[in-house]
Write an enzyme that holds these catalytic residues in place. Sequence first.
Site, PDB file in Angstrom:
ATOM      1  N   ARG A   1       0.856  -1.199   0.000  1.00 56.10           N
ATOM      2  CA  ARG A   1       0.000   0.000   0.000  1.00 56.10           C
ATOM      3  C   ARG A   1       0.889   1.246   0.000  1.00 56.10           C
ATOM      4  O   ARG A   1       0.638   2.216  -0.684  1.00 56.10           O
ATOM      5  CB  ARG A   1      -0.968   0.023   1.183  1.00 56.10           C
ATOM      6  CG  ARG A   1      -1.820   1.265   1.137  1.00 56.10           C
ATOM      7  CD  ARG A   1      -2.851   1.486   2.249  1.00 56.10           C
ATOM      8  NE  ARG A   1      -3.068   0.442   3.184  1.00 56.10           N
ATOM      9  CZ  ARG A   1      -2.455   0.368   4.382  1.00 56.10           C
ATOM     10  NH1 ARG A   1      -1.600   1.293   4.766  1.00 56.10           N
ATOM     11  NH2 ARG A   1      -2.717  -0.641   5.181  1.00 56.10           N
TER      12      ARG A   1
ATOM     13  N   TYR B   1     -13.022  19.930 -15.060  1.00 54.14           N
ATOM     14  CA  TYR B   1     -13.451  18.548 -15.292  1.00 54.14           C
ATOM     15  C   TYR B   1     -14.618  18.246 -14.328  1.00 54.14           C
ATOM     16  O   TYR B   1     -14.553  18.602 -13.137  1.00 54.14           O
ATOM     17  CB  TYR B   1     -12.267  17.611 -15.014  1.00 54.14           C
ATOM     18  CG  TYR B   1     -12.633  16.157 -15.009  1.00 54.14           C
ATOM     19  CD1 TYR B   1     -12.974  15.508 -16.190  1.00 54.14           C
ATOM     20  CD2 TYR B   1     -12.664  15.435 -13.825  1.00 54.14           C
ATOM     21  CE1 TYR B   1     -13.328  14.176 -16.184  1.00 54.14           C
ATOM     22  CE2 TYR B   1     -13.012  14.095 -13.812  1.00 54.14           C
ATOM     23  CZ  TYR B   1     -13.347  13.468 -14.999  1.00 54.14           C
ATOM     24  OH  TYR B   1     -13.700  12.161 -14.983  1.00 54.14           O
TER      25      TYR B   1
ATOM     26  N   ASP C   1      -3.668  20.915 -12.747  1.00 55.25           N
ATOM     27  CA  ASP C   1      -4.100  19.667 -13.377  1.00 55.25           C
ATOM     28  C   ASP C   1      -3.596  19.728 -14.824  1.00 55.25           C
ATOM     29  O   ASP C   1      -4.112  20.488 -15.639  1.00 55.25           O
ATOM     30  CB  ASP C   1      -5.638  19.575 -13.306  1.00 55.25           C
ATOM     31  CG  ASP C   1      -6.196  18.320 -13.979  1.00 55.25           C
ATOM     32  OD1 ASP C   1      -5.484  17.707 -14.790  1.00 55.25           O
ATOM     33  OD2 ASP C   1      -7.363  17.964 -13.695  1.00 55.25           O
TER      34      ASP C   1
ATOM     35  N   LYS D   1      -5.330   9.179 -19.069  1.00 54.96           N
ATOM     36  CA  LYS D   1      -5.462   9.832 -20.369  1.00 54.96           C
ATOM     37  C   LYS D   1      -4.148   9.689 -21.159  1.00 54.96           C
ATOM     38  O   LYS D   1      -3.780   8.589 -21.499  1.00 54.96           O
ATOM     39  CB  LYS D   1      -5.875  11.279 -20.155  1.00 54.96           C
ATOM     40  CG  LYS D   1      -7.009  11.462 -19.108  1.00 54.96           C
ATOM     41  CD  LYS D   1      -8.338  10.869 -19.504  1.00 54.96           C
ATOM     42  CE  LYS D   1      -9.340  10.795 -18.359  1.00 54.96           C
ATOM     43  NZ  LYS D   1      -9.581  12.025 -17.624  1.00 54.96           N
TER      44      LYS D   1
HETATM   45  C1  PLP Z   1     -10.228  12.354 -16.371  1.00 53.79           C
HETATM   46  C2  PLP Z   1      -9.813  13.605 -15.691  1.00 53.79           C
HETATM   47  C3  PLP Z   1      -9.688  13.658 -14.294  1.00 53.79           C
HETATM   48  C4  PLP Z   1     -10.058  12.497 -13.398  1.00 53.79           C
HETATM   49  O1  PLP Z   1      -9.197  11.415 -13.550  1.00 53.79           O
HETATM   50  P1  PLP Z   1      -9.643   9.862 -13.395  1.00 53.79           P
HETATM   51  O2  PLP Z   1      -8.412   9.135 -13.770  1.00 53.79           O
HETATM   52  O3  PLP Z   1     -10.785   9.652 -14.351  1.00 53.79           O
HETATM   53  O4  PLP Z   1     -10.059   9.663 -11.996  1.00 53.79           O
HETATM   54  C5  PLP Z   1      -9.259  14.853 -13.733  1.00 53.79           C
HETATM   55  N1  PLP Z   1      -8.954  15.935 -14.487  1.00 53.79           N
HETATM   56  C6  PLP Z   1      -9.067  15.908 -15.833  1.00 53.79           C
HETATM   57  C7  PLP Z   1      -8.728  17.124 -16.628  1.00 53.79           C
HETATM   58  C8  PLP Z   1      -9.499  14.753 -16.477  1.00 53.79           C
HETATM   59  O5  PLP Z   1      -9.631  14.733 -17.811  1.00 53.79           O
END
Ligand code: PLP
Length: 382
Positions: free
Chosen positions: A48, A100, A172, A197
Amino acid sequence: MSYKFATKAIHAGQQSDPTTGAVMTPIYQTSTYQQKAPGDHKGFEYSRGTNPTRKALEDCMAALENGQFGLAFSSGMAATDCVLRLLKPGDEVVTGDDLYGGSYRIFTKVYEPMGIKFTFVDTSDVDAVRNAISDQTKLIWVETPTNPTLKLADIEAIAQVAKEKQVLYVVDNTFASPYLQNPLDLGADVVMHSVTKYLGGHSDVVMGALLMNDEDLYKRLWFYYNACGGTPGPQDAFLVLRGIKTLHLRMKAHCENGRKVAEYLKDHPKVEKIYWPGFTDHPGHEIAKKQMRDFGGMVSIVLKGADLNETFRIASQFNVFTLAESLGGVESLINHPATMTHGSIPKEIREKVGVVDNLLRLSVGVEDAEDLIADLEQALSR
Ligand SMILES: *Cc1c(COP(=O)(O)O)cnc(C)c1O
């Protein structure tokens, strides 16, 4: 040693396995590790908290963002949650007004009821960010380019505000990926990624990450990472290590195809409005040129004169693009933000920032651009 991007993507954090010489980092599918005497171990106690496959990935992702420290999470949302755990009731957060959907949801539905206040502003306006900061503000959370209207925030200018006001500053960086933009170099304290992504890049893993340079901050975040336990398994870490080895190749192809698709759609009679930061008339174009290496593979369009039904009909006509949530994989995806990725945002709020019923978002993949354009042509003309 400071290597360039592609060399880091392929090698950072990874050495040949000392016991066998295996070139690829093994999948250490183990929960626990032998200790010679209590406390006498090789740096791994329980998976963990630490796992060698995950550690290699964390070091690699940190290197790609020019950071010293990395933490991997079981999703992007788990990474976001870990940052928010630094806050206490009464604290305030200044963030963007077209986030998001999942970030908006965790802010307003999970942390607001716990006594944390969120102020949503247009982060493409640095003064709006500055003016929203109070004595209680502990965190600035910025997404750039934004999702799905691809607005640009000036990362460096907001960093000045954060420094001035001594507020933690998180970017982000999911939409740009570390190939296009490195917020730590521009003054951010932490970079967050939905690794799901572009970093993963093959739509086969859900994962998140936090990358940073400050050791004290890393230790505070590691505490919550280990205490709350939203950490990913070694198999997923291996898949992402493998995906990252082609990040630079994939991103070049995403950018090239994104440009071709955007240029094709710009003058299309069915397209009322197009969002792509590479166009000189995009309001964030100059900022994009300043802080990004290229303009990316995300393109959003508003369909001319289409109501919800017509938009649904067109969104369901594609053969090469797949109608699905998510983005950043090798395959092209098409998404209807109003009902899919941004479904958790109230209609009047999402419409204010341009997420209208006839908006479609394209994640342009790395197929042949001619096939992508032909697919758009047939879907839009039917
Ligand atoms: C998809 C996404 C998230 C969330 O991530 P997950 O891996 O789906 O939990 C946060 N910020 C952006 C810009 C995203 O495209």
